[in-house]
Design a protein around this motif. Structure first.
Motif, short mmCIF file in Angstrom:
data_model
loop_
_atom_site.label_atom_id
_atom_site.label_comp_id
_atom_site.label_asym_id
_atom_site.label_seq_id
_atom_site.Cartn_x
_atom_site.Cartn_y
_atom_site.Cartn_z
N LYS A 73 20.88 43.67 -29.06
CA LYS A 73 21.91 44.00 -28.44
C LYS A 73 23.66 44.68 -29.39
O LYS A 73 24.23 45.38 -28.90
CB LYS A 73 22.54 43.25 -26.85
CG LYS A 73 24.34 43.68 -25.92
CD LYS A 73 24.55 43.01 -24.84
CE LYS A 73 25.52 43.51 -24.06
NZ LYS A 73 25.69 43.26 -22.68
N ASP A 110 24.18 32.47 -29.05
CA ASP A 110 24.62 32.38 -28.06
C ASP A 110 25.71 31.78 -27.97
O ASP A 110 26.63 31.52 -27.19
CB ASP A 110 23.75 31.55 -27.12
CG ASP A 110 21.70 32.57 -27.17
OD1 ASP A 110 22.10 33.85 -26.78
OD2 ASP A 110 21.44 32.17 -25.76
N ASN A 137 28.87 33.84 -28.63
CA ASN A 137 28.59 35.18 -28.29
C ASN A 137 28.50 35.09 -26.52
O ASN A 137 28.71 34.00 -26.09
CB ASN A 137 27.51 36.30 -28.83
CG ASN A 137 27.48 36.54 -30.05
OD1 ASN A 137 28.35 37.21 -30.22
ND2 ASN A 137 26.64 35.99 -30.18
N THR A 138 28.77 35.83 -25.64
CA THR A 138 29.74 35.84 -24.13
C THR A 138 28.04 36.81 -23.45
O THR A 138 27.79 36.47 -22.46
CB THR A 138 30.23 36.41 -24.07
OG1 THR A 138 30.92 38.14 -24.38
CG2 THR A 138 32.27 36.87 -24.46
N HIS A 139 27.14 37.40 -24.66
CA HIS A 139 26.05 37.54 -23.99
C HIS A 139 25.27 37.31 -24.42
O HIS A 139 25.10 36.66 -25.86
CB HIS A 139 25.80 39.18 -23.91
CG HIS A 139 25.27 39.41 -25.52
ND1 HIS A 139 26.64 39.84 -26.76
CD2 HIS A 139 24.82 39.67 -26.16
CE1 HIS A 139 25.92 39.87 -27.75
NE2 HIS A 139 25.16 39.99 -27.79
#
Length: 79
Positions: free
Chosen positions: A7, A19, A22-24
Motif C-alpha cells: 500500500k 503497523d 502507520n494508520t493502515h
C-alpha cells in the motif's frame, strides 16, 4: 532484511513496525510481482518475492543469513 508494504510501498523491518508507524495495516505484496519487495539489511540488495523465496535464507549478493523465523510470516508479507 526489510519487507515492502504494497500500500505505502515503504520498507519496514517487520509488519509490526509498519503497523506501529502507520494508520493502515501492512498489505502483502503479490508473489507474482516482478517488483522488488525484500531488501537485505546488510548490503541493501533488493529482491523480488520469488528471488527472496529461492535465496535459501541468505542474501544472494552478500550471503548474509536472514532470520529463519521470517519464513513463519510468509503469508503476512506475500499473497
Amino acid at each position: 532484511m526489510a519487507n515492502r508494504c504494497a500500500k505505502c510501498r515503504k520498507y519496514y523491518a517487520c509488519y509490526l513496525c509498519h503497523d506501529a508507524l502507520n494508520t493502515h495495516p501492512f498489505v502483502p505484496v503479490s508473489l507474482d510481482t516482478e517488483e522488488t519487495a525484500v531488501c537485505c539489511g546488510v548490503c541493501l540488495h533488493q529482491m523480488t518475492p520469488a528471488q527472496y523465496l529461492h535465496a535459501h535464507y541468505q542474501c544472494p549478493k552478500c550471503h548474509h543469513l536472514f532470520n529463519a523465523q521470517c519464513a513463519l510470516h510468509k503469508n503476512t508479507y506475500f499473497c
